[in-house]
Design a protein around this motif. Structure first.
Motif, PDB file in Angstrom:
ATOM      1  N   ARG A 118       0.819  -1.211   0.000  1.00  0.00           N
ATOM      2  CA  ARG A 118       0.000   0.000   0.000  1.00  0.00           C
ATOM      3  C   ARG A 118       0.861   1.272   0.000  1.00  0.00           C
ATOM      4  O   ARG A 118       0.343   2.354  -0.263  1.00  0.00           O
ATOM      5  CB  ARG A 118      -0.935  -0.005   1.213  1.00  0.00           C
ATOM      6  CG  ARG A 118      -1.952  -1.138   1.154  1.00  0.00           C
ATOM      7  CD  ARG A 118      -2.858  -1.155   2.360  1.00  0.00           C
ATOM      8  NE  ARG A 118      -3.808  -0.045   2.346  1.00  0.00           N
ATOM      9  CZ  ARG A 118      -4.673   0.188   3.301  1.00  0.00           C
ATOM     10  NH1 ARG A 118      -4.725  -0.606   4.369  1.00  0.00           N
ATOM     11  NH2 ARG A 118      -5.511   1.204   3.230  1.00  0.00           N
ATOM     12  N   PHE A 119       2.142   1.149   0.273  1.00  0.00           N
ATOM     13  CA  PHE A 119       3.049   2.298   0.151  1.00  0.00           C
ATOM     14  C   PHE A 119       3.075   2.769  -1.300  1.00  0.00           C
ATOM     15  O   PHE A 119       3.199   3.967  -1.573  1.00  0.00           O
ATOM     16  CB  PHE A 119       4.446   1.884   0.609  1.00  0.00           C
ATOM     17  CG  PHE A 119       5.447   3.009   0.597  1.00  0.00           C
ATOM     18  CD1 PHE A 119       5.435   3.981   1.575  1.00  0.00           C
ATOM     19  CD2 PHE A 119       6.417   3.091  -0.398  1.00  0.00           C
ATOM     20  CE1 PHE A 119       6.364   5.024   1.578  1.00  0.00           C
ATOM     21  CE2 PHE A 119       7.358   4.114  -0.404  1.00  0.00           C
ATOM     22  CZ  PHE A 119       7.328   5.085   0.591  1.00  0.00           C
ATOM     23  N   TRP A 120       2.969   1.810  -2.234  1.00  0.00           N
ATOM     24  CA  TRP A 120       2.931   2.137  -3.661  1.00  0.00           C
ATOM     25  C   TRP A 120       1.509   2.170  -4.208  1.00  0.00           C
ATOM     26  O   TRP A 120       1.221   2.903  -5.147  1.00  0.00           O
ATOM     27  CB  TRP A 120       3.727   1.096  -4.458  1.00  0.00           C
ATOM     28  CG  TRP A 120       5.193   1.126  -4.205  1.00  0.00           C
ATOM     29  CD1 TRP A 120       5.968   2.239  -3.969  1.00  0.00           C
ATOM     30  CD2 TRP A 120       6.090   0.022  -4.166  1.00  0.00           C
ATOM     31  NE1 TRP A 120       7.279   1.886  -3.785  1.00  0.00           N
ATOM     32  CE2 TRP A 120       7.391   0.528  -3.906  1.00  0.00           C
ATOM     33  CE3 TRP A 120       5.934  -1.354  -4.321  1.00  0.00           C
ATOM     34  CZ2 TRP A 120       8.507  -0.296  -3.804  1.00  0.00           C
ATOM     35  CZ3 TRP A 120       7.050  -2.176  -4.231  1.00  0.00           C
ATOM     36  CH2 TRP A 120       8.326  -1.648  -3.973  1.00  0.00           C
ATOM     37  N   LEU A 121       0.632   1.352  -3.625  1.00  0.00           N
ATOM     38  CA  LEU A 121      -0.751   1.243  -4.096  1.00  0.00           C
ATOM     39  C   LEU A 121      -1.686   1.582  -2.943  1.00  0.00           C
ATOM     40  O   LEU A 121      -2.302   0.702  -2.339  1.00  0.00           O
ATOM     41  CB  LEU A 121      -1.025  -0.170  -4.611  1.00  0.00           C
ATOM     42  CG  LEU A 121      -0.083  -0.689  -5.699  1.00  0.00           C
ATOM     43  CD1 LEU A 121      -0.296  -2.184  -5.921  1.00  0.00           C
ATOM     44  CD2 LEU A 121      -0.284   0.086  -6.995  1.00  0.00           C
ATOM     45  N   PRO A 122      -1.815   2.859  -2.601  1.00  0.00           N
ATOM     46  CA  PRO A 122      -2.587   3.247  -1.408  1.00  0.00           C
ATOM     47  C   PRO A 122      -4.050   2.829  -1.462  1.00  0.00           C
ATOM     48  O   PRO A 122      -4.697   2.722  -0.420  1.00  0.00           O
ATOM     49  CB  PRO A 122      -2.439   4.776  -1.378  1.00  0.00           C
ATOM     50  CG  PRO A 122      -2.025   5.165  -2.762  1.00  0.00           C
ATOM     51  CD  PRO A 122      -1.236   4.026  -3.296  1.00  0.00           C
ATOM     52  N   ASP A 123      -4.593   2.602  -2.657  1.00  0.00           N
ATOM     53  CA  ASP A 123      -5.996   2.222  -2.778  1.00  0.00           C
ATOM     54  C   ASP A 123      -6.202   0.709  -2.713  1.00  0.00           C
ATOM     55  O   ASP A 123      -7.346   0.234  -2.789  1.00  0.00           O
ATOM     56  CB  ASP A 123      -6.580   2.757  -4.095  1.00  0.00           C
ATOM     57  CG  ASP A 123      -6.608   4.278  -4.140  1.00  0.00           C
ATOM     58  OD1 ASP A 123      -6.768   4.886  -3.055  1.00  0.00           O
ATOM     59  OD2 ASP A 123      -6.460   4.856  -5.232  1.00  0.00           O
ATOM     60  N   PRO A 125      -6.995  -2.580  -1.176  1.00  0.00           N
ATOM     61  CA  PRO A 125      -7.565  -3.044   0.111  1.00  0.00           C
ATOM     62  C   PRO A 125      -6.595  -3.984   0.817  1.00  0.00           C
ATOM     63  O   PRO A 125      -6.003  -4.863   0.174  1.00  0.00           O
ATOM     64  CB  PRO A 125      -8.848  -3.769  -0.313  1.00  0.00           C
ATOM     65  CG  PRO A 125      -9.192  -3.202  -1.657  1.00  0.00           C
ATOM     66  CD  PRO A 125      -7.869  -2.913  -2.310  1.00  0.00           C
ATOM     67  N   LEU A 126      -6.458  -3.808   2.122  1.00  0.00           N
ATOM     68  CA  LEU A 126      -5.509  -4.629   2.863  1.00  0.00           C
ATOM     69  C   LEU A 126      -5.863  -6.109   2.773  1.00  0.00           C
ATOM     70  O   LEU A 126      -4.989  -6.972   2.649  1.00  0.00           O
ATOM     71  CB  LEU A 126      -5.484  -4.187   4.331  1.00  0.00           C
ATOM     72  CG  LEU A 126      -4.355  -4.770   5.188  1.00  0.00           C
ATOM     73  CD1 LEU A 126      -2.993  -4.382   4.642  1.00  0.00           C
ATOM     74  CD2 LEU A 126      -4.487  -4.295   6.632  1.00  0.00           C
ATOM     75  N   GLY A 127      -7.165  -6.397   2.786  1.00  0.00           N
ATOM     76  CA  GLY A 127      -7.595  -7.790   2.691  1.00  0.00           C
ATOM     77  C   GLY A 127      -7.206  -8.418   1.370  1.00  0.00           C
ATOM     78  O   GLY A 127      -6.722  -9.558   1.315  1.00  0.00           O
ATOM     79  N   LEU A 128      -7.413  -7.697   0.274  1.00  0.00           N
ATOM     80  CA  LEU A 128      -7.063  -8.215  -1.050  1.00  0.00           C
ATOM     81  C   LEU A 128      -5.565  -8.425  -1.176  1.00  0.00           C
ATOM     82  O   LEU A 128      -5.112  -9.451  -1.704  1.00  0.00           O
ATOM     83  CB  LEU A 128      -7.553  -7.245  -2.140  1.00  0.00           C
ATOM     84  CG  LEU A 128      -7.190  -7.622  -3.587  1.00  0.00           C
ATOM     85  CD1 LEU A 128      -7.781  -8.980  -3.949  1.00  0.00           C
ATOM     86  CD2 LEU A 128      -7.678  -6.535  -4.553  1.00  0.00           C
ATOM     87  N   GLY A 129      -4.802  -7.468  -0.667  1.00  0.00           N
ATOM     88  CA  GLY A 129      -3.341  -7.613  -0.715  1.00  0.00           C
ATOM     89  C   GLY A 129      -2.871  -8.824   0.070  1.00  0.00           C
ATOM     90  O   GLY A 129      -1.971  -9.562  -0.366  1.00  0.00           O
ATOM     91  N   THR A 130      -3.492  -9.050   1.225  1.00  0.00           N
ATOM     92  CA  THR A 130      -3.131 -10.204   2.043  1.00  0.00           C
ATOM     93  C   THR A 130      -3.436 -11.509   1.319  1.00  0.00           C
ATOM     94  O   THR A 130      -2.645 -12.457   1.341  1.00  0.00           O
ATOM     95  CB  THR A 130      -3.882 -10.161   3.382  1.00  0.00           C
ATOM     96  OG1 THR A 130      -3.551  -8.946   4.069  1.00  0.00           O
ATOM     97  CG2 THR A 130      -3.512 -11.346   4.266  1.00  0.00           C
ATOM     98  N   ILE A 131      -4.596 -11.569   0.665  1.00  0.00           N
ATOM     99  CA  ILE A 131      -4.983 -12.774  -0.078  1.00  0.00           C
ATOM    100  C   ILE A 131      -4.005 -13.038  -1.220  1.00  0.00           C
ATOM    101  O   ILE A 131      -3.565 -14.179  -1.430  1.00  0.00           O
ATOM    102  CB  ILE A 131      -6.418 -12.627  -0.620  1.00  0.00           C
ATOM    103  CG1 ILE A 131      -7.429 -12.631   0.536  1.00  0.00           C
ATOM    104  CG2 ILE A 131      -6.746 -13.749  -1.609  1.00  0.00           C
ATOM    105  CD1 ILE A 131      -8.842 -12.300   0.109  1.00  0.00           C
ATOM    106  N   LEU A 132      -3.650 -12.003  -1.970  1.00  0.00           N
ATOM    107  CA  LEU A 132      -2.733 -12.177  -3.093  1.00  0.00           C
ATOM    108  C   LEU A 132      -1.364 -12.666  -2.623  1.00  0.00           C
ATOM    109  O   LEU A 132      -0.777 -13.574  -3.230  1.00  0.00           O
ATOM    110  CB  LEU A 132      -2.586 -10.853  -3.857  1.00  0.00           C
ATOM    111  CG  LEU A 132      -3.843 -10.356  -4.584  1.00  0.00           C
ATOM    112  CD1 LEU A 132      -3.599  -8.980  -5.185  1.00  0.00           C
ATOM    113  CD2 LEU A 132      -4.254 -11.349  -5.673  1.00  0.00           C
ATOM    114  N   CYS A 133      -0.869 -12.084  -1.538  1.00  0.00           N
ATOM    115  CA  CYS A 133       0.436 -12.499  -1.006  1.00  0.00           C
ATOM    116  C   CYS A 133       0.366 -13.940  -0.490  1.00  0.00           C
ATOM    117  O   CYS A 133       1.312 -14.723  -0.684  1.00  0.00           O
ATOM    118  CB  CYS A 133       0.867 -11.565   0.122  1.00  0.00           C
ATOM    119  SG  CYS A 133       1.193  -9.870  -0.420  1.00  0.00           S
TER     120      CYS A 133
END
Length: 469
Positions: A118-123, A125-133
């Motif tokens: 989110r430092f690079w992609l502030p928009d 969603p934390l949940g989506l980022g967590t799922i992708l990782c």
């Protein structure tokens, strides 16, 4: 075509370099890059001594592990060795406890990775980022052992390179006058209350926190069963791993408290921009310092998650072989990857990730407290296993192995006493360890007693008897 569902043997496809990097993966996470402020707040500049003390404990544990798994390079690493020498109960507690610790660590790291994105992609969603990782890490662990080892090697190499560059640049900033940055010298080591502003108590309190920076070193034993040459690779990996950790943590910490007032580090909220690594890059005039640091943080978090999921799945695979986890978790793919165990480990990662997202300051903190207690239990059991290992081998007339822990049994006893003292100190330093840790340990023991009543558990392999044949 062979029935891959019936395979239970892990593939021996890891090189010594990969085993070493797997050992580094769990212990060299984002804690050093961002999380050192809380430890420095307890000890001030003398935190360097705290890390040295914690490192000595870790060194002892690693060499105890290396000695045992070099002789017995079996599925489940030190957990399977504990089962052989301490019996069913010891094997159950050791392996499920370690698997739980690693699962919590994976949940924390994938959530942290999403935060860094989110430092690079502030928009995003934390949940989506967590799922992708999470999907990325699970995919690596479901693939071939060789692919996993290669990915972890490169992940860890990037972390090692980043820390090495930081150390070199830090030394330059301390001793060399640059155009816009005079040599820092050593004044920060004694300013703001002196080198040890909180005295011996502060040093010991910081050492208690520093111990958990070395959590994950046990991964080196888990990789033994998949090493091409365990007798050669595991001692080499243990030696390289622990000295690198000691160098990185102690020297990097010394540079941090030398370059900036310790009060500045202690006041950090753990953001990328507040990282002392970013401050060093900025001071040397390197452009886009925060972006470089963020990339390193993402790699560090993914690496730690990768290594922890690997270790957790291997422990669950070993438990399944002894009937202490679902039987299908004992199966491996044709390439030797325990995909069933990885899927079980993934369920735990999902739970940890959800809790870290919806309740980061309460539910997940309780999980972290339980995992912290589990880390101390792991070190205690490793040392107890080592003492029994030495005693039984001596009675059987077997000599001490070439690669062994010096100072036994005194050193294992000292580590056990120190671990108990740290647990007691956590009542004041980190109360969640007691609030969640005690119930967790009670539940862990109770789960074994219930399982033993409803199922006939397999007798663990007698590794010593197999060696004597």
């Amino acid at each position: 075509m062979p029935d891959t569902q019936q395979h239970t043997s892990l593939s021996r496809r890891l090189t010594s370099a990969q085993v070493s990097m797997i050992g580094l993966s769990g212990a060299l996470g984002t804690g050093l890059f961002l999380g050192s402020g809380s430890t420095i707040a307890l000890g001030g500049p003398a935190t360097v001594i705290s890390y040295a003390l914690a490192g000595l404990m870790a060194l002892s544990v690693v060499w105890a592990l290396a000695e045992m798994v070099t002789v017995h390079p079996v599925h489940g690493g030190h957990g399977a060795v504990a089962a052989s020498y301490l019996g069913k109960f010891g094997g159950y507690i050791t392996r499920w406890n370690f698997a739980f610790m690693m699962l919590i660590a994976v949940g924390a790291e994938v959530t942290a990775t999403a935060t860094y994105l989110r430092f690079w992609l502030p928009d995003l969603p934390l949940g989506l980022g967590t799922i992708l990782c999470s999907l990325f890490i699970v995919g690596l662990n479901l693939a071939t052992v060789r692919l996993y080892g290669s990915s972890e090697y490169w992940f860890s190499l990037i972390k090692v390179t980043a820390i090495s560059v930081f150390i070199v640049l830090g030394i330059i900033l301390i001793f060399v006058d640059l155009p816009d940055h005079p040599a820092a010298g050593f004044s920060n080591l004694t300013a703001h209350g002196g080198f040890a502003p909180y005295g011996l108590g502060g040093i010991l309190a910081a050492a208690c926190m520093a111990v958990f920076s070395f959590g994950g070193i046990e991964n080196v034993s888990v990789g033994a069963a998949e090493s091409e040459n365990p007798e050669r690779d595991v001692p080499r990996a243990a030696r390289n791993m622990i000295w690198r950790l000691l160098l990185f943590y102690i020297v990097a910490m010394l540079i941090i408290v030398t370059l900036q007032p310790w009060t500045t580090s202690a006041a950090s909220h753990g953001t990328v921009l507040e990282s002392p690594f970013v401050a060093v890059l900025d001071a040397t005039g390197i452009p886009a310092a925060a972006h470089i640091m963020n990339a390193v943080l993402i790699v560090a978090a993914l690496s730690a998650a990768n290594g922890c999921l690997y270790s957790s799945s291997r422990m669950i695979h070993s438990l399944a072989l002894d009937g202490m986890a679902p039987r299908w978790a004992a199966r491996t793919s044709e390439s030797g990857a325990p995909r069933g165990a990885v899927l079980i480990a993934t369920l735990g990662m999902v739970l940890a990730s959800i809790l870290s997202l919806v309740s980061p300051d309460s539910a997940f903190m309780q999980l972290y407290g339980a995992a912290t207690a589990g880390a101390l239990v792991t070190w205690i059991i490793v040392m107890i296993t080592h003492m029994v290992f030495r005693q039984k081998r001596a009675r059987a007339g077997l000599p001490i192995t070439k690669h062994h822990l010096w100072g036994a049994p005194a050193v294992p006893i000292l580590v056990i006493v120190a671990a108990v003292a740290i647990f007691i100190a956590m009542l004041w330093i980190l109360p969640a360890v007691w609030i969640a840790g005690i119930p967790y340990l009670v539940i862990l023991v109770a789960s074994y007693l219930i399982l033993a009543r409803v199922r006939t558990l397999a007798t663990p392999r007698n590794l010593l008897a197999e060696e004597l044949r």
